[in-house]
Design a protein around this motif. Structure first.
Motif, short mmCIF file in Angstrom:
data_model
loop_
_atom_site.label_atom_id
_atom_site.label_comp_id
_atom_site.label_asym_id
_atom_site.label_seq_id
_atom_site.Cartn_x
_atom_site.Cartn_y
_atom_site.Cartn_z
N CYS A 1 -11.83 -0.93 -1.23
CA CYS A 1 -10.26 -1.27 -1.72
C CYS A 1 -9.78 -2.55 -1.40
CB CYS A 1 -9.65 -0.17 -2.11
SG CYS A 1 -8.03 -0.27 -2.87
N HIS B 1 -6.52 -3.16 -1.83
CA HIS B 1 -5.23 -3.14 -2.25
C HIS B 1 -4.12 -2.76 -1.13
CE1 HIS B 1 -5.92 -4.29 -6.52
NE2 HIS B 1 -6.81 -3.30 -6.48
N CYS B 2 -4.89 -2.21 -0.08
CA CYS B 2 -4.30 -2.07 1.06
C CYS B 2 -4.97 -1.81 2.39
CB CYS B 2 -3.03 -0.89 0.95
SG CYS B 2 -3.63 0.74 1.33
N VAL C 1 -5.57 0.31 4.16
CA VAL C 1 -6.40 1.84 4.53
C VAL C 1 -7.75 1.69 4.29
CG1 VAL C 1 -6.77 4.16 3.73
CG2 VAL C 1 -4.53 3.28 3.83
N GLY C 2 -8.25 0.83 3.37
CA GLY C 2 -9.68 0.44 3.33
C GLY C 2 -10.36 1.43 2.82
N CYS C 3 -10.05 2.31 1.51
CA CYS C 3 -10.73 3.43 0.95
C CYS C 3 -11.95 2.81 0.41
CB CYS C 3 -9.80 3.85 -0.04
SG CYS C 3 -8.37 4.70 0.36
N ILE D 1 -8.96 8.65 -4.09
CA ILE D 1 -8.29 7.26 -4.05
C ILE D 1 -6.96 7.25 -4.61
CG2 ILE D 1 -10.21 5.70 -3.71
CD1 ILE D 1 -10.23 4.92 -6.38
N CYS D 2 -6.07 6.34 -4.40
CA CYS D 2 -4.86 6.47 -4.97
C CYS D 2 -4.72 5.72 -6.26
CB CYS D 2 -3.66 5.70 -4.16
SG CYS D 2 -3.56 3.92 -4.15
N ARG E 1 -3.27 3.00 -7.22
CA ARG E 1 -3.14 1.53 -7.20
C ARG E 1 -4.88 1.23 -6.95
NH1 ARG E 1 -0.73 -1.41 -1.99
NH2 ARG E 1 1.22 -0.20 -2.34
N GLY E 2 -5.51 1.88 -6.25
CA GLY E 2 -6.99 1.45 -5.99
C GLY E 2 -7.72 1.59 -7.38
N PRO F 1 -0.90 4.23 0.37
CA PRO F 1 -0.60 5.45 -0.42
C PRO F 1 -1.73 6.66 -0.04
CG PRO F 1 -0.84 3.74 -2.00
CD PRO F 1 -1.29 3.34 -0.36
N MET F 2 -2.75 6.35 0.51
CA MET F 2 -3.85 7.46 0.80
C MET F 2 -3.37 8.09 2.30
SD MET F 2 -5.99 8.35 -1.32
CE MET F 2 -7.13 9.38 -0.49
S1 SF4 Z 1 -4.77 3.62 -0.18
FE1 SF4 Z 1 -4.86 3.22 -2.42
S2 SF4 Z 1 -4.46 1.01 -2.42
FE2 SF4 Z 1 -4.97 1.63 -0.37
S3 SF4 Z 1 -7.11 1.47 0.24
FE3 SF4 Z 1 -6.95 3.52 -0.41
S4 SF4 Z 1 -7.17 3.16 -2.89
FE4 SF4 Z 1 -6.61 1.20 -2.09
#
Ligand code: SF4
Ligand code: SF4
Ligand code: SF4
Ligand code: SF4
Ligand code: FES
Lengths: 771, 179
Positions: free
Chosen positions: A228, A230-231, A233-235, A262-263, A265-266, A384-385
């Protein structure tokens, strides 16, 4: 812990395992619906029936629910026993009595657990010829589509939404065989993790409303392991594409990071790659040209400028691109920077330095194990995660303490919430440091003092305390203060920061000291003529956007490569569009310092190069010999091996960063009358890429000036009143919204508003009533 | 050797006689294409997309035909009207690859896709054998009249709210706990 026998196989199990869990771990198939590894057993669906042979041969065998029956040493379990098969068949037949004739128009079809289980266990034909029960559907917002007729009452949705993610607006209603899963009233789901009900629900009750608009069956989707973007965390994600367009993003299991979820946003941020304004053709001075022509034009300008060339990398560009850009600039003897805001640069590098010396950040599954946590800032909207992991810690009794200045979804679960103005965060952290060191129980009268003492008590008495800072809304000294606090708590305490960007960690490792300021000054003094910007948006920066826009006028050539139409991309002389994250491979380094590789999922009809390829082509045009990404990276990081997509990732062996500036924590600025401190009021879909995702953006809270009721009363401002805000870059008129989560003398504003005003988190702002 | 001569002669006369006899039998072959034979209704020829009894498109773009097709010659993209009806935005069959096995017809849950007894599809190039939706969709119900998938499905479309299907009961009122 022991072994049992399932249909003749010896199956090992751990303590407290049930039969189903142990069987699944050993790859033995037992049909089930309601069990979920993260949500546990419930016994709602009755599908997981197995037969247990009696110990006493004179007794009869028992049929039990394998998800509820503890695994015991030596028991003989049969999945294939006729009695167990009969139970499963009956269960399916009864579920099918009311099930709608929907598969052809149901988006779950093809990956539907009910379809699979019906084929595996059920009778081939429906015998029931009567009428079916029906339910009306609800509008649940732009992300999740609701089709309640298909429900099999497994309760997975509410167990995820309410019990696991601690949301409160989706639940079970009514009774008997008419249980309804939905909201009390129609409306968008409010949880930042709502999209997971799509994957958790074993049927097509909840499906992806965005995917639905451009639907393809799962068997037609091209997929590849991705990360991911978008942040920090690297999901791990599994995007699906078809016919050269991206259709959806799903979770991909990673045991230490995102696990099953996942959140939103992802899950929904991916729409940026199909945004109608996305640049897909190269441009020179606003005219569409071929990629080769644009490249030649860029090379010509760089050749002319030579060492008066600058390069701006980005925290959302992958490790390869940043490293190659740096190498290119070294060859040209130009200047390299990676951030658009010096404050963000010092904060991020300080955070990475602190993480390096603290022995590494905890993974999400370690955060879930915490028994006390201190969060500085609004974690939900920046990682978020990480918030979801903290919610798991909260569920098991961890004490959460939150030190913040603006709204935060996590405050609902906090044992102690300390809401202070941005400039006072540092002082409070120092104070906490003292408290933790002395462990004194001061019987001070001041409310904040008491709260600090409480927080100190949680942290010092906890076995596994975790400190998490949101680096975007912290200054470097505050980052350091938090790290010192972690240090003072000893080795049991873990430290983590939510960093600004998917590759912020990796980018920080490549960032030269104070490079942003140096870059800006060099441009303003004419030392830099040509600037290459890769995946960054300096012109849209909240605090320094106006200064960058002016600096851009000093440049003779402004070369930009990006996959979204940012303000910077629109102001480019030469625009080189690049592949979106799902269209390319690369490496991101997440907040733990874990390098994770991702693979290209698909190609567009007209494939775009990725940033590293653009740079290599550029070097070729410049007749410079540039080593490839692997060589560059192994030069920078000793023993570097590109992490393979789909693996767990590897930690980077990097030299330790030094903290850049050791400025002491300043005292709060003197309050001028009419001046307010600004705090960033973000929301969970707020990130550069995701802000180009229409469905997600539909949920963004309307722009407003959030003020604490007491502060409003003091200034005689009323709720919903229009006020004029004056910042260095402009004036904005907004309506006031009273909010209890905002600190005194502070005004919380959305990121777009900050950019319009030209202020950043912690800056001062003039507020004027319009009467 | 000599002994075989009578046998050979008999065989020869027998076939000559059969030929002679067939000269007066009614002819089976027809001078195609001047004269066209009528083929049985289940003949597997050119594929069409049919309409339901209300004249609406039957295909709901479920992708089952394209999934089952052994030579992968069906390509479609699903779309939906705001009112809930699903339909194929594009529907394409490559008849230069189609082997007329009829699997698609067998798989189709809405009886939309049907093979017809028409096989006259000669073209000058492969490209012309790729049929688009406008060439496939006909204004008729084809060989299965009377079936309307949406009358049996659970989803709502205009003219049929939730609970309005042929075997549905009215929807449950989930706002009350009274029986
Ligand atoms: S917390 Fe959400 S935005 Fe961040 S990496 Fe995980 S899925 Fe993506
Ligand atoms: S939930 Fe599964 S079984 Fe039910 S209609 Fe959808 S695909 Fe078919
Ligand atoms: S809506 Fe889905 S997850 Fe929820 S109870 Fe029904 S089938 Fe289970
Ligand atoms: S199987 Fe039938 S309904 Fe489904 S896509 Fe093919 S023609 Fe349409
Ligand atoms: S999985 Fe055991 S009852 Fe549902």
């Amino acid at each position: 812990m022991g072994t049992m026998h399932i249909d003749g196989h010896e199956i090992p199990f751990q303590e407290n395992d049930n039969i189903l869990k142990a069987a699944l771990a050993a790859n033995i198939e037992i049909p089930y619906f309601c069990y979920h590894a993260a949500l546990g057993s419930l016994g709602a669906c009755r599908l997981c029936a197995v037969e247990i042979a009696p110990e006493d041969p004179n007794k009869k065998p028992r049929v039990v629910m394998s998800c509820l029956e503890p695994a015991k040493d030596g028991i003989n379990v049969s999945v294939s026993a006729a009695a167990a098969r009969q139970v499963r068949q009956t269960v399916i037949e009864f579920l099918m009595v009311n099930h709608p004739h929907d598969c052809p128009v149901c988006d779950e079809g093809g990956e539907c657990r009910l379809q699979d289980m019906t084929v595996a266990c059920g009778p081939p034909y429906r015998r029931y010829r009567g009428r079916k029960r029906t339910f009306t559907n609800q509008y649940l917002g732009p992300l999740v589509h609701h089709e309640m007729n298909r429900c099999i009452t497994c309760y997975r949705c509410t167990r995820f939404y309410q019990d696991y993610a601690l949301g409160d607006d989706l639940g079970a209603m009514r009774l008997r065989n008419e249980v309804y899963f939905g909201r009390f009233q129609e409306g968008p789901l409010t949880s930042p993790f709502a999209g997971n009900v799509i994957e958790v629900c074993p049927t097509g009750v909840f499906t992806d409303a965005v995917f639905r608009q451009h639907f393809a069956r799962v068997w037609d989707l091209e997929t590849a392991p991705s990360i991911c973007p978008h942040c920090s965390v690297g999901c791990n994600t599994l995007p699906g594409a078809r016919d050269g367009t991206l259709r959806r993003v799903c979770n991909r299991f990673h045991p230490e990071i995102n696990r099953w979820f996942i959140c939103d946003r992802g899950r929904y941020g991916h729409q940026y790659s199909e945004h109608p304004d996305r640049p897909l053709t190269a441009q020179v001075s606003g005219v569409k040209v071929s990629y080769r022509e644009a490249l030649a034009a860029a090379a010509e300008q760089i050749k002319a400028a030579r060492d008066r060339t600058g390069g701006l990398g980005s925290t959302r560009e992958d490790l390869e691109s940043n490293a190659i850009l740096q190498t290119l600039l070294n060859k040209l003897s130009g200047r390299f920077a990676t951030f658009s805001d010096p404050q963000l640069e010092t904060a991020t590098t300080a955070a990475v330095a602190a993480l390096q010396s603290s022995g590494g950040a905890p993974s999400l599954s370690e955060i879930e194990q915490a028994d006390a946590a201190l969060v500085v800032g609004d974690l939900t909207t920046h990682a978020p995660m990480m918030d979801l992991a903290l919610r798991q810690a909260y569920r098991t009794g961890a004490k959460l303490a939150i030190l913040h200045s603006g709204p935060s979804l996590l405050t609902r679960f906090a044992a102690t919430t300390l809401t202070v103005a941005p400039h006072e965060i540092g002082a409070h952290l120092l104070h906490l440091n003292e408290q933790a060191a002395t462990a004194s129980t001061t019987s001070n009268k001041h409310e904040n003092e008491k709260k600090l003492a409480d927080i100190a008590t949680y942290l010092t008495t906890a076995q596994r305390p975790i400190l998490i800072g949101v680096s975007e809304t912290m200054a470097a000294p505050e980052i350091t203060a938090l790290a010192q606090l972690a240090n003072a708590l000893g080795s049991r305490a873990r430290l983590a920061y939510a960093l600004p960007g998917a590759n912020a960690y990796g980018t920080a490792l490549l960032t030269p000291t104070n490079s942003t300021t140096a870059m800006l000054e060099a441009i303003e003094s004419g030392q830099i003529q040509t600037l290459i910007v890769m995946g960054n948006d300096p012109l849209g920066d909240t605090r320094l956007g106006a200064r960058w826009r002016e600096a851009r006028q000093c440049l003779s050539t402004f070369i930009v490569s990006d996959c979204v139409a940012t303000a910077t991309a629109e102001a480019a002389d030469i625009l080189l569009p690049v592949a979106a994250w799902t269209e390319r491979g690369g490496t991101f380094v997440n907040y733990e310092g874990r390098a994770q590789g991702f693979a290209p999922v698909f190609q567009r009809a007209e494939p775009l190069p990725n940033t590293a390829e653009v740079l290599a082509d550029l070097a070729h045009c410049l007749e410079l010999a540039l080593p490839d990404a692997a060589a560059v990276l192994s030069n920078i990081f000793p023993g570097y091996q590109a992490p393979l997509p789909g693996t767990l990732g590897s930690s980077l062996s990097a030299f330790p960063l030094t903290m850049q500036t050791e400025t002491p924590i300043g005292s709060a600025p003197l309050g001028h009358p009419g001046h307010w401190q600004v705090t960033l009021a973000s929301w969970y879909g707020d990130d550069v890429l995701a802000s180009y995702a229409p469905a997600l953006v539909e949920l963004a809270p309307p722009a407003a000036a959030l003020i604490h009721p007491t502060a409003a009363l003091k200034e005689r401002i009323e709720d919903k009143e229009q006020v004029r805000l004056r910042g260095p870059a402009g004036t904005v008129v907004l309506s006031v919204q009273l909010n209890n989560d905002v600190a005194a003398d502070t005004i919380a504003l959305a990121r777009v508003t900050l950019a319009q005003l030209g202020v950043g988190h912690g800056d001062l702002l003039e507020l004027e009533r319009i009467s | 050797m000599n002994k075989q001569i009578p046998t050979l002669l008999i065989r020869l006369w027998r076939s000559l006689w059969a030929t002679l006899r067939h000269a007066w039998v009614k002819r089976e072959t027809v001078p195609y294409p001047e004269i066209k034979r009528s083929l049985p209704g289940r003949w597997r020829g050119r594929i069409v997309l049919t309409r339901d009894p209300d004249g609406e498109e039957r295909c709901v773009a479920c992708y089952l035909c394209s999934a089952v097709c052994p030579v992968d010659c069906i390509h479609l993209q699903a779309a939906q009207l705001d009112n809930g009806r699903r339909y194929p935005e594009t529907f394409r069959i490559d008849f230069s690859r189609c082997i007329f096995c009829g699997f698609c017809e067998e798989a189709c849950p809405t009886l939309a896709i049907q093979l017809t007894p028409d096989f006259e599809m000669c073209e000058q190039s492969h490209g012309e054998l790729v049929y688009e939706k406008k060439q496939l969709l006909i204004e008729d119900q084809g060989k299965h009249p009377g079936y309307n998938f949406y009358r049996h499905a659970g989803i709502a479309i205009p003219g049929k709210a939730i609970g309005g299907g042929v075997s549905d009961t009215p929807p449950v009122d989930h706002d009350t706990n009274l029986p």
